[in-house]
Design a protein around this motif. Structure first.
Motif, PDB file in Angstrom:
ATOM      1  N   ALA A   1      59.724  98.794 -14.605  1.00  0.00           N
ATOM      2  CA  ALA A   1      59.585  97.433 -14.093  1.00  0.00           C
ATOM      3  C   ALA A   1      60.629  96.516 -14.728  1.00  0.00           C
ATOM      4  CB  ALA A   1      58.188  96.893 -14.371  1.00  0.00           C
ATOM      5  N   ARG A   2      61.216  95.650 -13.914  1.00  0.00           N
ATOM      6  CA  ARG A   2      62.050  94.583 -14.450  1.00  0.00           C
ATOM      7  C   ARG A   2      61.140  93.400 -14.760  1.00  0.00           C
ATOM      8  NH1 ARG A   2      66.798  91.387 -11.208  1.00  0.00           N
ATOM      9  NH2 ARG A   2      65.045  90.818  -9.909  1.00  0.00           N
ATOM     10  N   VAL A   3      61.160  92.952 -15.998  1.00  0.00           N
ATOM     11  CA  VAL A   3      60.293  91.846 -16.442  1.00  0.00           C
ATOM     12  C   VAL A   3      61.176  90.841 -17.179  1.00  0.00           C
ATOM     13  CG1 VAL A   3      58.272  91.185 -17.783  1.00  0.00           C
ATOM     14  CG2 VAL A   3      58.331  93.421 -16.659  1.00  0.00           C
ATOM     15  N   ARG A   4      61.272  89.637 -16.640  1.00  0.00           N
ATOM     16  CA  ARG A   4      62.232  88.665 -17.158  1.00  0.00           C
ATOM     17  C   ARG A   4      61.607  87.562 -18.003  1.00  0.00           C
ATOM     18  NH1 ARG A   4      65.378  86.952 -11.782  1.00  0.00           N
ATOM     19  NH2 ARG A   4      66.917  86.178 -13.251  1.00  0.00           N
TER      20      ARG A   4
ATOM     21  N   LEU B   1      60.056 108.835  -9.514  1.00  0.00           N
ATOM     22  CA  LEU B   1      60.276 107.571 -10.211  1.00  0.00           C
ATOM     23  C   LEU B   1      60.127 106.407  -9.236  1.00  0.00           C
ATOM     24  CD1 LEU B   1      61.262 105.946 -12.727  1.00  0.00           C
ATOM     25  CD2 LEU B   1      63.601 106.365 -11.933  1.00  0.00           C
ATOM     26  N   VAL B   2      59.416 105.366  -9.668  1.00  0.00           N
ATOM     27  CA  VAL B   2      59.330 104.108  -8.922  1.00  0.00           C
ATOM     28  C   VAL B   2      59.950 103.018  -9.787  1.00  0.00           C
ATOM     29  CG1 VAL B   2      57.806 102.358  -7.939  1.00  0.00           C
ATOM     30  CG2 VAL B   2      57.279 104.787  -7.636  1.00  0.00           C
ATOM     31  N   ILE B   3      60.918 102.291  -9.222  1.00  0.00           N
ATOM     32  CA  ILE B   3      61.609 101.218  -9.941  1.00  0.00           C
ATOM     33  C   ILE B   3      61.313  99.908  -9.226  1.00  0.00           C
ATOM     34  CG2 ILE B   3      63.819 100.389 -10.803  1.00  0.00           C
ATOM     35  CD1 ILE B   3      64.917 103.241 -10.329  1.00  0.00           C
ATOM     36  N   ALA B   4      60.634  98.986  -9.897  1.00  0.00           N
ATOM     37  CA  ALA B   4      60.274  97.694  -9.300  1.00  0.00           C
ATOM     38  C   ALA B   4      61.189  96.615  -9.857  1.00  0.00           C
ATOM     39  CB  ALA B   4      58.815  97.371  -9.577  1.00  0.00           C
ATOM     40  N   VAL B   5      62.064  96.081  -9.001  1.00  0.00           N
ATOM     41  CA  VAL B   5      63.049  95.086  -9.443  1.00  0.00           C
ATOM     42  C   VAL B   5      63.072  93.897  -8.486  1.00  0.00           C
ATOM     43  CG1 VAL B   5      64.565  96.597 -10.783  1.00  0.00           C
ATOM     44  CG2 VAL B   5      64.843  96.502  -8.318  1.00  0.00           C
ATOM     45  N   THR B   6      61.891  93.455  -8.038  1.00  0.00           N
ATOM     46  CA  THR B   6      61.829  92.245  -7.226  1.00  0.00           C
ATOM     47  C   THR B   6      62.062  91.042  -8.126  1.00  0.00           C
ATOM     48  OG1 THR B   6      59.467  91.694  -7.494  1.00  0.00           O
ATOM     49  CG2 THR B   6      60.026  93.424  -5.906  1.00  0.00           C
ATOM     50  N   SER B   7      62.094  89.857  -7.545  1.00  0.00           N
ATOM     51  CA  SER B   7      62.339  88.635  -8.317  1.00  0.00           C
ATOM     52  C   SER B   7      61.093  88.141  -9.041  1.00  0.00           C
ATOM     53  CB  SER B   7      62.866  87.532  -7.389  1.00  0.00           C
ATOM     54  OG  SER B   7      61.939  87.274  -6.353  1.00  0.00           O
ATOM     55  N   THR B   8      59.947  88.801  -8.840  1.00  0.00           N
ATOM     56  CA  THR B   8      58.686  88.349  -9.434  1.00  0.00           C
ATOM     57  C   THR B   8      58.176  89.379 -10.439  1.00  0.00           C
ATOM     58  OG1 THR B   8      58.143  87.274  -7.333  1.00  0.00           O
ATOM     59  CG2 THR B   8      56.355  87.527  -8.922  1.00  0.00           C
ATOM     60  N   ASP B   9      58.038  88.955 -11.691  1.00  0.00           N
ATOM     61  CA  ASP B   9      57.587  89.870 -12.750  1.00  0.00           C
ATOM     62  C   ASP B   9      56.218  90.459 -12.448  1.00  0.00           C
ATOM     63  OD1 ASP B   9      59.887  89.239 -14.079  1.00  0.00           O
ATOM     64  OD2 ASP B   9      58.943  88.009 -15.625  1.00  0.00           O
ATOM     65  N   GLU B  10      55.283  89.582 -12.032  1.00  0.00           N
ATOM     66  CA  GLU B  10      53.910  90.030 -11.801  1.00  0.00           C
ATOM     67  C   GLU B  10      53.856  91.082 -10.695  1.00  0.00           C
ATOM     68  OE1 GLU B  10      53.945  85.934 -13.532  1.00  0.00           O
ATOM     69  OE2 GLU B  10      54.957  86.930 -11.873  1.00  0.00           O
ATOM     70  N   LEU B  11      54.663  90.882  -9.660  1.00  0.00           N
ATOM     71  CA  LEU B  11      54.707  91.850  -8.563  1.00  0.00           C
ATOM     72  C   LEU B  11      55.255  93.191  -9.048  1.00  0.00           C
ATOM     73  CD1 LEU B  11      54.333  92.413  -5.538  1.00  0.00           C
ATOM     74  CD2 LEU B  11      56.663  91.582  -5.172  1.00  0.00           C
TER      75      LEU B  11
END
Length: 451
Positions: free
Chosen positions: A96-99, A68-78
């Protein structure tokens, strides 16, 4: 499982802490060396400094063998790009976290093409939780199971409550309702109670049943449900936007106060049914001018925890019965409890719960997967909804004959559209949904409830 977390912010740190405690192999990627150093020193994780959307950095993290890869940076596109690349490089699942609200519809249609197993919007999830609490105003927290057919409600036992001094076994007979109190917090300690447990003033009780049965219970014990007609929101954040939308659709009047003129102009355009006030939400004079004391509910949603806490405590002092504060750092819990401020919302905790539920379901190999997961009482208790498979060892055996682990309660059985509060003779059947409340964390499967 091997899990790679991209982004070591509030959500990333919360996930790394909980998943490493559940004995997963965790790799954390972040560009900030000092943040990574702190995580490596305090958590059982491997840290890699770099851009999480870089091929070389992901290769260094051995993404090809990641479960599993979890992407939770502050940038949606990243986050989206990171998940796309990770999936192409061999990762089994990606989250992905998408805000940004503008990405919601495209992601819904393009989820599979982008290689996303799941995407989560913390602000929208937090707004939904606040909305549920406002709909059930006697509660300080409301969690739902079985697609909304069952609710788990937290409420405080008042000093004049008829529940004081009552053993739990007497409630069904006294009030003629089928509910189950499945966790009680008292003086900082949490109990999974049995029928002999006696409630006291100041207890925080978690009670479960269908919505209508809960309404009947609270009416029977004299806790009146206040209908929310108007709400004041402090802070024009994304949470405020999502919440105002839901409130307006329900016919509830919404007033938002925010200090940023540009944000206020934007909110006026996208929320035509809300009243938007540009000003300082901590200004006592402004709050009084805007009719704060006439509000049925008051919600603080600024980006500063301390500001949310102080303004919420002021609202409580003014007699507003329903006050909710967004708090991501829960280091002031004792102060908040003493101030009778018990409705707290943490977007990072909500996000972590959603993702950990997905991880538990991924791990399952026996078919009775985790459908829903909530962490209660400062993460000391878990409420889990399992789907019972025909191969489970609990099928067809009366609950009284099952050797259940200590600190565990079968709180509810949902069979089709029927909600059942179980007793000793109750049995779990294949395809039932079963609600388990437990202080034994890390349950992966319904069979794990057995000794």
């Amino acid at each position: 499982m091997r899990v790679i977390i991209v982004g070591d912010g509030k959500v990333g740190r919360t996930l790394a802490k909980q998943l490493s405690a559940e004995r997963h192999d965790i790799v954390v990627i972040d560009q900030r060396a000092h943040v990574l150093r702190d995580s490596i020193n305090t958590l059982d994780v491997i840290g890699i400094q770099g851009n999480g959307a870089s091929y070389d950095v992901l290769a260094q993290a051995d993404v090809a063998h990641a479960d599993l890869v979890i992407a939770v940076t502050s940038t949606d596109e990243l986050n989206i790009l990171c998940c796309m690349l990770a999936r192409k490089m061999g990762a089994r699942h990606t989250i992905a976290r998408v805000r940004n609200p503008e990405y919601a519809k495209p992601l819904f249609f393009l989820k599979e093409e982008l290689g996303l197993s799941m995407y989560i919007n913390p602000e929208r999830a937090a707004a939904m939780e606040i909305f549920r609490i406002l709909q059930f105003s006697v509660a300080s927290r409301v969690d739902t199971f079985a697609k909304g057919r069952v609710e788990l409600v937290e409420f405080k036992i008042a000093a004049d409550s008829p529940l004081c001094g009552r053993p739990l076994s007497s409630l069904s007979h006294l009030y003629g309702v089928k509910v189950l109190i499945c966790a009680v917090q008292r003086n900082g300690q949490v109990s999974i109670p049995d029928g002999d447990f006696v409630l006291q003033a100041g207890d925080k009780a978690h009670i479960t049943a269908g919505h209508n049965e809960l309404v009947r219970f609270f009416t029977a014990v004299g806790i009146l449900q206040q209908k929310i007609k108007n709400v004041m929101l402090i802070g024009g954040s994304r949470i405020a936007y999502y919440l105002a939308q839901q409130l307006a659709e329900s016919g509830i009047q919404v007033k938002i106060i925010d200090n940023d003129p540009q944000r206020c102009e934007h909110l006026c355009e996208i929320l035509p049914h809300a009243t938007i006030i540009q000003g300082d939400g901590t200004d006592e004079e402004l709050l009084q001018e805007e009719g704060m004391e006439n509000m049925d509910a008051f919600v603080t949603l600024t980006g500063m925890d301390e500001e949310n806490i102080i303004v919420s405590m002021y609202a409580v002092s003014k007699g507003i019965k329903k006050v909710i504060a967004k708090v991501d750092r829960l280091s002031f819990l004792d102060v908040l409890n003493n101030a009778n401020l018990d409705s707290l919302i943490s977007p990072k905790a909500i996000t972590a719960n959603h993702i950990i539920r997905y991880v538990r379901a991924m791990q399952n190999s026996l078919g009775s997967s985790v459908e829903t997961l909530y962490k209660l009482v400062h993460d000391e208790v878990e409420a889990l909804e399992f789907h019972a498979s025909a191969t489970s060892r609990v099928i067809g055996v009366p609950l009284k004959d099952l050797r259940l682990k200590a600190g565990l309660l079968v709180a509810c059985i949902i069979r089709g559209r029927k909600v059942m509060i179980p007793h000793g003779e109750s049995v779990i059947e294949a395809d039932d949904h079963v609600l388990i409340v437990t202080s034994n964390r890390q349950l992966q499967d319904l069979n794990d409830i057995l000794q």
